[in-house]
Design a protein around this motif. Structure first.
Motif, mmCIF file in Angstrom:
data_model
loop_
_atom_site.group_PDB
_atom_site.id
_atom_site.type_symbol
_atom_site.label_atom_id
_atom_site.label_comp_id
_atom_site.label_asym_id
_atom_site.label_seq_id
_atom_site.Cartn_x
_atom_site.Cartn_y
_atom_site.Cartn_z
ATOM 1 N N ARG A 1 38.635 78.334 7.598
ATOM 2 C CA ARG A 1 39.172 77.017 7.986
ATOM 3 C C ARG A 1 40.511 77.183 8.710
ATOM 4 O O ARG A 1 41.507 76.556 8.343
ATOM 5 C CB ARG A 1 39.326 76.064 6.772
ATOM 6 C CG ARG A 1 38.104 75.873 5.919
ATOM 7 C CD ARG A 1 36.831 75.459 6.684
ATOM 8 N NE ARG A 1 36.922 74.235 7.441
ATOM 9 C CZ ARG A 1 36.596 74.164 8.745
ATOM 10 N NH1 ARG A 1 36.180 75.224 9.423
ATOM 11 N NH2 ARG A 1 36.673 73.010 9.372
ATOM 12 N N SER B 1 36.754 79.591 13.770
ATOM 13 C CA SER B 1 35.471 79.372 13.082
ATOM 14 C C SER B 1 34.309 80.106 13.739
ATOM 15 O O SER B 1 33.474 80.682 13.060
ATOM 16 C CB SER B 1 35.145 77.880 13.036
ATOM 17 O OG SER B 1 36.017 77.241 12.133
ATOM 18 N N SER C 1 39.739 73.325 13.382
ATOM 19 C CA SER C 1 40.226 72.521 14.505
ATOM 20 C C SER C 1 39.841 71.058 14.326
ATOM 21 O O SER C 1 40.456 70.165 14.901
ATOM 22 C CB SER C 1 39.686 73.061 15.827
ATOM 23 O OG SER C 1 38.279 73.032 15.830
ATOM 24 N N ASN D 1 29.483 71.801 23.323
ATOM 25 C CA ASN D 1 28.602 71.326 22.269
ATOM 26 C C ASN D 1 28.352 69.859 22.600
ATOM 27 O O ASN D 1 29.311 69.089 22.573
ATOM 28 C CB ASN D 1 29.314 71.480 20.921
ATOM 29 C CG ASN D 1 28.449 71.044 19.767
ATOM 30 O OD1 ASN D 1 27.322 70.630 19.957
ATOM 31 N ND2 ASN D 1 29.005 71.123 18.559
ATOM 32 N N SER E 1 40.051 77.500 17.508
ATOM 33 C CA SER E 1 39.563 77.739 16.145
ATOM 34 C C SER E 1 39.118 79.182 15.973
ATOM 35 O O SER E 1 38.646 79.810 16.933
ATOM 36 C CB SER E 1 38.365 76.808 15.917
ATOM 37 O OG SER E 1 37.764 77.063 14.676
ATOM 38 N N ASP F 1 38.755 70.591 23.695
ATOM 39 C CA ASP F 1 38.292 71.201 22.444
ATOM 40 C C ASP F 1 37.628 72.526 22.821
ATOM 41 O O ASP F 1 36.631 72.532 23.545
ATOM 42 C CB ASP F 1 37.296 70.232 21.778
ATOM 43 C CG ASP F 1 37.016 70.593 20.339
ATOM 44 O OD1 ASP F 1 37.613 71.555 19.820
ATOM 45 O OD2 ASP F 1 36.177 69.901 19.716
ATOM 46 N N TYR G 1 34.598 77.567 21.551
ATOM 47 C CA TYR G 1 33.566 78.527 21.998
ATOM 48 C C TYR G 1 34.002 79.405 23.164
ATOM 49 O O TYR G 1 33.242 80.275 23.586
ATOM 50 C CB TYR G 1 32.299 77.750 22.415
ATOM 51 C CG TYR G 1 31.743 76.904 21.304
ATOM 52 C CD1 TYR G 1 31.063 77.501 20.247
ATOM 53 C CD2 TYR G 1 31.914 75.524 21.290
ATOM 54 C CE1 TYR G 1 30.565 76.739 19.199
ATOM 55 C CE2 TYR G 1 31.422 74.756 20.253
ATOM 56 C CZ TYR G 1 30.752 75.360 19.216
ATOM 57 O OH TYR G 1 30.265 74.616 18.173
HETATM 58 N N1 PMP Z 1 34.709 71.086 17.956
HETATM 59 C C1 PMP Z 1 33.471 71.442 18.289
HETATM 60 C C2 PMP Z 1 32.977 71.154 19.663
HETATM 61 C C3 PMP Z 1 32.637 72.061 17.354
HETATM 62 O O1 PMP Z 1 31.396 72.391 17.714
HETATM 63 C C4 PMP Z 1 33.134 72.321 16.052
HETATM 64 C C5 PMP Z 1 32.298 72.969 14.989
HETATM 65 N N2 PMP Z 1 30.975 72.603 14.953
HETATM 66 C C6 PMP Z 1 34.439 71.936 15.765
HETATM 67 C C7 PMP Z 1 35.197 71.328 16.742
HETATM 68 C C8 PMP Z 1 35.050 72.117 14.413
HETATM 69 O O2 PMP Z 1 35.354 73.430 14.143
HETATM 70 P P1 PMP Z 1 36.296 73.907 12.976
HETATM 71 O O3 PMP Z 1 35.452 74.725 12.087
HETATM 72 O O4 PMP Z 1 37.368 74.695 13.662
HETATM 73 O O5 PMP Z 1 36.854 72.714 12.285
#
Ligand code: PMP
Length: 399
Positions: free
Chosen positions: A248, A240, A98, A175, A238, A203, A206
């Motif tokens: 990715r 992730s 993302s 975050n 995401s 964003d 989570y």
């Molecule tokens: N946004 C936030 C708030 C995140 O904490 C992170 C990952 N640390 C990302 C975006 C990026 O995530 P991605 O692995 O999907 O690029």
């Protein structure tokens, strides 16, 4: 010697990635990175999905469309429907994580000097991307219920800032703060964006990691309740944190005219995200493996979060203040009278690391704040890590 572009003349790298040098030290316990627990990766499920994807090798090995493999986009549309969001294929762009979505969006929308609002404290890679784009960053405070929407309303009404292009926020399990924006504030924020005509950049990596409390719909889902607001929300998501960052695989949902421009920007960045991992992700989602596996992840994160929070209370008592999150990966804390960057030096000696709050502030730094991630370390390491933190705290106070 080289004539670098303005943003790269004196660039500073990611403050969190700079902590990585400590992580290779033997015996180090890390509360630092936003890494998911690697022992929770669904290795078998992903291997099986990869094998199924590879049954059509050319699908994996050939270039794919810039906006994403159609089978992945179909699965993401279904996933978003399960999260209460209807979107068309032309409103969805699959990205390389993302993070890439944010980079593309800023390229197509933000000119140097444009006012961009962010919550504060904020995700450092966003601050970094905004600085590289030479945006004029204006911060809005957050509290335990997320972005202070009243403060934002007052700021906008005062006319003290030029019309902002966008507002960046992580409304669910933020975050770094772990806080979740209440439903009432979400609605108020959607109304503000619609009135003042700025984009809310939501964003949401989570949101699925809820382990207690009541779910709150995403800002994008809530646009259905505020007339005209759908035009003013861009949503990043995401795999992730819920499947694996090594895939990715992330995605952007935005009005089609924004997506179309992001696709053109992406053409010059990487032509397309890796078809191999996109096809694997599509197979994984189509099989229902995410829904099957997610409860195991959230159950473990609940235990880890509870362990971290109870140990912090037991070891540091009144010296530390924090709000226990209902999901995600992070606890945001303050230790009164301490500079967290100084504390980190003692912590490294005691073989524990965290991220000092400094990394998350664009201005008005709160030096006593720090971010602790409970996701990656095991439960025993969390207990031991907090004991070490207590030793570091004693050392910092000269005890
Ligand atoms: N946004 C936030 C708030 C995140 O904490 C992170 C990952 N640390 C990302 C975006 C990026 O995530 P991605 O692995 O999907 O690029």
């Amino acid at each position: 010697m080289y004539a670098f572009t303005a943003p790269f003349q004196n660039p500073s790298g990611s403050p969190i990635r700079e902590l990585f040098k400590y992580l290779s030290e033997p015996g180090m316990i890390s509360f630092a990175g936003g890494y998911p627990a690697s022992d929770l990766f669904d290795v078998e499920g992903l291997q099986a999905a990869a094998a199924r994807a590879y049954r059509a090798p050319s699908r994996c090995l050939q270039y794919g469309p810039t906006d994403g493999l159609p089978e992945l986009k179909n699965e993401l549309v279904k996933l978003m429907a399960s999260r209460g969001v209807t979107c068309g294929s032309d409103e969805l762009l699959a990205t390389t994580g993302s993070q890439q979505g944010l980079d593309l969006l800023l390229r197509v929308l933000v000119e140097p000097g444009d006012v961009v609002l962010t919550e504060q404290p904020a995700y450092p890679a966003t601050l970094q991307a905004l600085r590289l784009q030479q945006a004029d960053i204006v911060t809005v405070p957050v509290d335990s219920e997320g972005l202070d929407v009243d403060a934002l309303a007052a700021l906008l009404a005062s006319g003290a800032v030029a019309r902002p292009k966008l507002l960046y926020t992580v409304p669910t399990f933020a975050n770094p703060t772990g806080a979740t924006l209440t439903r009432e504030r979400r609605i108020a924020l959607l109304k503000l964006a619609t009135k003042y005509r700025f984009l809310i950049v939501e964003d949401d990596p989570y949101g699925d990691l809820r382990f207690s409390g009541e779910p709150v719909p995403s800002m994008l889902a809530l646009t259905a309740e505020v007339e005209g607001s759908r035009d003013w929300v861009v949503h990043f998501a995401s795999l992730s944190k819920i499947v694996a960052p090594g895939l990715r695989v992330g995605w952007t949902i935005a009005p089609a005219e924004i997506v179309r421009r992001c696709v053109i920007a992406k053409q010059t960045v990487d032509l397309c995200s890796a078809p191999w991992t996109q096809a694997t992700a599509a197979e994984y989602l189509a099989d229902g493996a995410l829904e099957r596996h997610l409860p195991a992840i959230t159950a473990r994160y609940r235990l880890k979060c509870e362990t971290l929070c109870s140990e912090l209370r037991a070891q540091l008592g009144n010296a530390i203040a924090f709000h226990q999150p209902e999901g995600g990966m992070f606890v945001w804390a303050r230790i009164d009278g301490i500079d967290a960057s100084e504390l980190l030096k003692h912590a490294v000696e005691s073989k524990v690391v965290f991220v000092p709050g400094k990394a998350f502030f664009a201005d008005k730094l709160d030096a006593a704040s720090l971010r602790l991630s409970f996701a990656a370390p095991g439960v025993d390491d969390i207990r031991e890590g907090v004991k070490r933190l207590k030793r570091a705290h004693d050392a910092a106070l000269g005890r």
